[in-house]
Design an enzyme around this catalytic site. Sequence first.
Site, PDB file in Angstrom:
ATOM      1  N   THR A  41       0.729  -1.234  -0.051  1.00 34.79           N
ATOM      2  CA  THR A  41      -0.131   0.052   0.099  1.00 34.79           C
ATOM      3  C   THR A  41       0.759   1.340  -0.043  1.00 34.79           C
ATOM      4  OG1 THR A  41      -0.047   0.176   2.341  1.00 34.79           O
ATOM      5  CG2 THR A  41      -1.676  -1.133   1.320  1.00 34.79           C
ATOM      6  N   CYS A  49      -2.440   0.069  15.085  1.00 37.27           N
ATOM      7  CA  CYS A  49      -3.320   0.341  13.921  1.00 37.27           C
ATOM      8  C   CYS A  49      -4.394  -0.505  13.880  1.00 37.27           C
ATOM      9  CB  CYS A  49      -2.795   0.437  12.610  1.00 37.27           C
ATOM     10  SG  CYS A  49      -3.707   1.135  11.408  1.00 37.27           S
ATOM     11  N   ARG A  74       3.935   6.815   3.263  1.00 41.14           N
ATOM     12  CA  ARG A  74       3.172   7.726   3.922  1.00 41.14           C
ATOM     13  C   ARG A  74       2.414   7.374   4.712  1.00 41.14           C
ATOM     14  NH1 ARG A  74       1.435   6.593  -1.107  1.00 41.14           N
ATOM     15  NH2 ARG A  74      -0.521   6.176  -0.535  1.00 41.14           N
ATOM     16  N   CYS A  76      -0.306   6.555   7.771  1.00 46.70           N
ATOM     17  CA  CYS A  76      -1.692   6.153   7.572  1.00 46.70           C
ATOM     18  C   CYS A  76      -2.591   7.351   8.277  1.00 46.70           C
ATOM     19  CB  CYS A  76      -1.816   4.753   8.766  1.00 46.70           C
ATOM     20  SG  CYS A  76      -3.526   4.211   8.922  1.00 46.70           S
ATOM     21  N   CYS A  79      -4.830   5.311  11.856  1.00 45.80           N
ATOM     22  CA  CYS A  79      -3.932   5.092  13.112  1.00 45.80           C
ATOM     23  C   CYS A  79      -3.066   6.507  13.489  1.00 45.80           C
ATOM     24  CB  CYS A  79      -3.063   3.935  13.157  1.00 45.80           C
ATOM     25  SG  CYS A  79      -1.688   4.068  12.113  1.00 45.80           S
ATOM     26  N   TRP A 441      22.475  18.642  45.708  1.00 44.36           N
ATOM     27  CA  TRP A 441      20.779  18.216  45.834  1.00 44.36           C
ATOM     28  C   TRP A 441      20.004  19.225  44.846  1.00 44.36           C
ATOM     29  CZ3 TRP A 441      16.266  20.777  47.191  1.00 44.36           C
ATOM     30  CH2 TRP A 441      15.224  19.903  47.223  1.00 44.36           C
ATOM     31  N   TYR A 445      18.085  18.239  41.721  1.00 42.14           N
ATOM     32  CA  TYR A 445      16.527  18.323  41.742  1.00 42.14           C
ATOM     33  C   TYR A 445      15.940  19.378  40.525  1.00 42.14           C
ATOM     34  CZ  TYR A 445      11.800  19.594  43.485  1.00 42.14           C
ATOM     35  OH  TYR A 445      10.368  19.479  43.270  1.00 42.14           O
ATOM     36  N   ASP A 461      19.321  13.447  49.355  1.00 40.96           N
ATOM     37  CA  ASP A 461      18.054  13.569  49.747  1.00 40.96           C
ATOM     38  C   ASP A 461      17.828  12.700  50.985  1.00 40.96           C
ATOM     39  OD1 ASP A 461      15.191  14.636  48.946  1.00 40.96           O
ATOM     40  OD2 ASP A 461      14.851  12.586  49.567  1.00 40.96           O
TER      41      ASP A 461
END
Length: 531
Positions: A41, A49, A74, A76, A79, A441, A445, A461
Amino acid sequence: MDAPVIPAPAASLPPAHVCEQARISRDPRFDGLFFVAVTSTGIYCRPVCPAPTAKSANVKYFGHAAACEAAGFRPCLRCRPELSPAEGAWRRGDAVVARALKLIDEGALAEQPLSALAERVGLGERQLRRLFVDRLGAPPIGVHGTRRLLFAKQLLTETRLPITEVALAAGFGSLRRFNAAFLEAYRMAPRDLRRRPNESPPGDGAGHGDALVLRLGYRPPYDLEAMLDFLRGRALPGVEHVDERSYTRAIGPIDAPGWLRVGAWPADKRERQHALKLELHGTAPSRLLEITNRLRRMFDLDADPDAIGAALSVDPRLRALVRKRPGLRLPSGWDGFEISVRAILGQQVSVAAARTLAARVAQRYGQALPQPFGPGLTHLFPTPADLADADLAPLGLTRARADTVRTVARALLDGRVDFRAERTLDDFVARWVALPGIGPWTAHYIAMRALGHPDAFPADDLVLQKALPEDGVRLSAKALGARAEAWRPWRAYGVIHTWRDSMPAPLPLKTAAPAAASAPARKLKKTRRAA
């Protein structure tokens, strides 16, 4: 001692037999990890899909949408590959491809040549191109072009934006160039896509009033409840609002402000949607791609839970936590400077105390909106220029915290620190800890929540040091770091799992007089919590 180098993934495509099984079973855990190209296709699809399954003899597998398009396939229309989450391992961490992809997401190739991108990640142009082809199956410019076209396809499908604005939002400089690129890649003009009966905007997707609605796909499982709980415990009144179902925020610039809301995509009886719903109000089309990229990072939508869970499960303590919450993600933040200020305010105090102080800063020095948005959104968070010389003592900040906030604001203005995507974790941390008042720390973070860095690890920590051992003995930072070596490159997820398991439910914000802010600071001194 230098940190160990974390190797890049060996390949982005799962083994062929895994792809085949996932395609046949339509396993959503593999969505975005590979694409299915059907030679009979000329179409490429997501593994989820719903179309009839193609014969194995007519199928080829690719690790990136750009590789499919480079081979002449190309996307779909059923989906819709533009909705698949990105392959997380290639957009996270310090590998060259990961850093280059983040820069491409930020538009690095929109106005600059490939040589500029290569220089930013420390490689030669030919070397970077070869690395992309080897790892992703397409050169950087192909990845950039596919990204723009797929985002344009989403806007054409899900919104009623004029095609001229779609072209602008996708990063094309002119409508003529957009039409030509779309026609060449997809063999149809943008207007023809909208004329298809199955491609009209969804009933709630075209928006009501000024709302523009988009889907933000993710790879299941996804624990949205835990994400909203984390953000709700830190939400700043007037700037953002989090309820049990959604996150809402005011966004700038102040001369053209807007607001957004993120929540679960409505249930569909026909087809399960693994996506969040983004509602945008008053946003310029030119900012749409930037905003969606920010939110994908903020809500950690490109993570691969299976890969992360497998890495963390080598630790018996984390193995139980991953089984308990397999969809837990890494909560990031909307703005890097905002996260850095909140991290400074969270040093040695509780989450609630840090939130109170940050709310005062936002209300006092934030930019007031011309009129309130949404559920009580009245301010934008202050910029570095707003706080570079701000008097923060009346808000309850200690002198040291106020000095650090101003130092960070000035450092961002003069370029000593930044949030640039090409920074490695070690480089980022080294720059930040060079600033007075910023320790390891705080730097880790900030890397974890401002950059969404998956390997950031605040070894100092106290919660981690106490919660990880099962014998009740507190680990030292050095011992904790040694134990977490096995979690690389996903140490930040181990942090989030441990925090989630250890922290009580977030408390509502209490409005207190500025002087009262010192009480929780004294009470919880030497205790490090997540700001």
